[in-house]
Design a protein around this motif. Structure first.
Motif, short mmCIF file in Angstrom:
data_model
loop_
_atom_site.label_atom_id
_atom_site.label_comp_id
_atom_site.label_asym_id
_atom_site.label_seq_id
_atom_site.Cartn_x
_atom_site.Cartn_y
_atom_site.Cartn_z
N ASP A 31 0.84 -1.22 0.00
CA ASP A 31 0.00 0.00 0.00
C ASP A 31 0.86 1.25 0.00
N ALA A 32 1.95 1.24 0.78
CA ALA A 32 2.85 2.39 0.82
C ALA A 32 3.51 2.61 -0.55
N MET A 33 3.85 1.52 -1.23
CA MET A 33 4.46 1.64 -2.56
C MET A 33 3.45 2.21 -3.56
N VAL A 34 2.21 1.75 -3.50
CA VAL A 34 1.17 2.26 -4.40
C VAL A 34 0.94 3.74 -4.16
N GLU A 35 0.87 4.14 -2.89
CA GLU A 35 0.66 5.55 -2.56
C GLU A 35 1.81 6.42 -3.07
N ALA A 36 3.03 5.94 -2.89
CA ALA A 36 4.19 6.71 -3.34
C ALA A 36 4.18 6.89 -4.86
N LEU A 37 3.91 5.83 -5.59
CA LEU A 37 3.86 5.93 -7.05
C LEU A 37 2.69 6.81 -7.50
N SER A 38 1.56 6.70 -6.80
CA SER A 38 0.40 7.54 -7.15
C SER A 38 0.70 9.02 -6.95
N ALA A 39 1.58 9.31 -6.00
CA ALA A 39 1.97 10.70 -5.73
C ALA A 39 3.10 11.15 -6.66
N GLY A 40 3.54 10.28 -7.56
CA GLY A 40 4.59 10.64 -8.51
C GLY A 40 5.99 10.47 -7.97
N GLN A 41 6.13 9.80 -6.83
CA GLN A 41 7.45 9.59 -6.23
C GLN A 41 8.11 8.35 -6.82
N ARG A 42 9.41 8.29 -6.63
CA ARG A 42 10.21 7.15 -7.09
C ARG A 42 10.48 6.28 -5.87
N ILE A 43 10.51 4.96 -6.06
CA ILE A 43 10.79 4.03 -4.97
C ILE A 43 12.08 3.31 -5.31
N PRO A 64 -9.58 -1.69 -33.28
CA PRO A 64 -9.35 -2.91 -34.06
C PRO A 64 -10.61 -3.47 -34.72
N LYS A 65 -11.75 -3.15 -34.15
CA LYS A 65 -13.00 -3.69 -34.70
C LYS A 65 -13.46 -2.93 -35.94
N SER A 66 -13.42 -1.57 -35.84
CA SER A 66 -13.94 -0.77 -36.95
C SER A 66 -12.84 -0.17 -37.83
N GLY A 67 -11.63 -0.08 -37.28
CA GLY A 67 -10.54 0.53 -38.03
C GLY A 67 -10.50 2.04 -37.93
N ASP A 68 -11.45 2.63 -37.19
CA ASP A 68 -11.50 4.08 -37.03
C ASP A 68 -10.32 4.57 -36.19
N GLU A 69 -9.86 5.79 -36.48
CA GLU A 69 -8.81 6.40 -35.67
C GLU A 69 -9.41 6.86 -34.35
N VAL A 70 -8.66 6.64 -33.27
CA VAL A 70 -9.10 7.02 -31.94
C VAL A 70 -7.96 7.74 -31.24
N MET A 71 -8.28 8.81 -30.53
CA MET A 71 -7.26 9.52 -29.77
C MET A 71 -7.03 8.79 -28.45
N VAL A 72 -5.79 8.35 -28.22
CA VAL A 72 -5.42 7.68 -26.98
C VAL A 72 -4.75 8.73 -26.10
N PRO A 73 -5.30 8.99 -24.91
CA PRO A 73 -4.76 10.05 -24.06
C PRO A 73 -3.41 9.69 -23.44
N GLU A 74 -2.74 10.70 -22.91
CA GLU A 74 -1.46 10.51 -22.21
C GLU A 74 -1.69 9.62 -21.00
N ARG A 75 -0.69 8.79 -20.69
CA ARG A 75 -0.77 7.91 -19.53
C ARG A 75 0.54 7.91 -18.78
N ARG A 76 0.45 7.62 -17.51
CA ARG A 76 1.62 7.39 -16.67
C ARG A 76 1.58 5.91 -16.28
N VAL A 77 2.68 5.21 -16.53
CA VAL A 77 2.72 3.78 -16.23
C VAL A 77 3.92 3.46 -15.34
N PRO A 78 3.74 2.56 -14.36
CA PRO A 78 4.87 2.19 -13.50
C PRO A 78 5.91 1.42 -14.30
#
Length: 101
Positions: A31-43, A64-78
């Motif tokens: 839980d402490a690790m999740v909270e730290a990452l959620s706050a943008g901290q490095r572990i 993939p189903k229709s082939g239409d272009e879709v805007m994928v928003p910015e993401r933060r990933v661990p």
């Protein structure tokens, strides 16, 4: 290794710990690790590795189903980067069969 296997090994290795206490300790650390990452901290855990956030910029993807272009928003990933000691220990294991419990 799953969280329940980690708790079982911890309780087994330290007999003075009741399984309930080992469960509480593991959950508290995670839980402490999740909270730290959620706050943008490095572990950083010396000898094991570090967890940080990587930014994935916005992009145009395709549905993939229709082939239409879709805007994928910015993401933060661990992102996990193993430490030197962990890399060296795993490297020694190369070529040996993987043990399954």
């Amino acid at each position: 290794m799953t969280k329940s296997e980690l708790i079982a090994r911890l309780a087994e290795r330290y007999p003075q710990l009741v399984a309930k206490d080992a469960d509480y300790a593991v959950k508290t650390i995670l839980d402490a690790m999740v909270e730290a990452l959620s706050a943008g901290q490095r572990i950083e855990i010396r000898g094991f590795g570090s967890f940080a956030l990587n930014r994935r910029p916005p992009r145009i993807g395709r549905n993939p189903k229709s082939g239409d272009e879709v805007m994928v928003p910015e993401r933060r990933v661990p992102h996990f980067k193993p430490g030197k000691a962990l890399r060296e220990r795993v490297d020694v294991m190369v070529g040996q069969p993987i043990k399954e419990d």
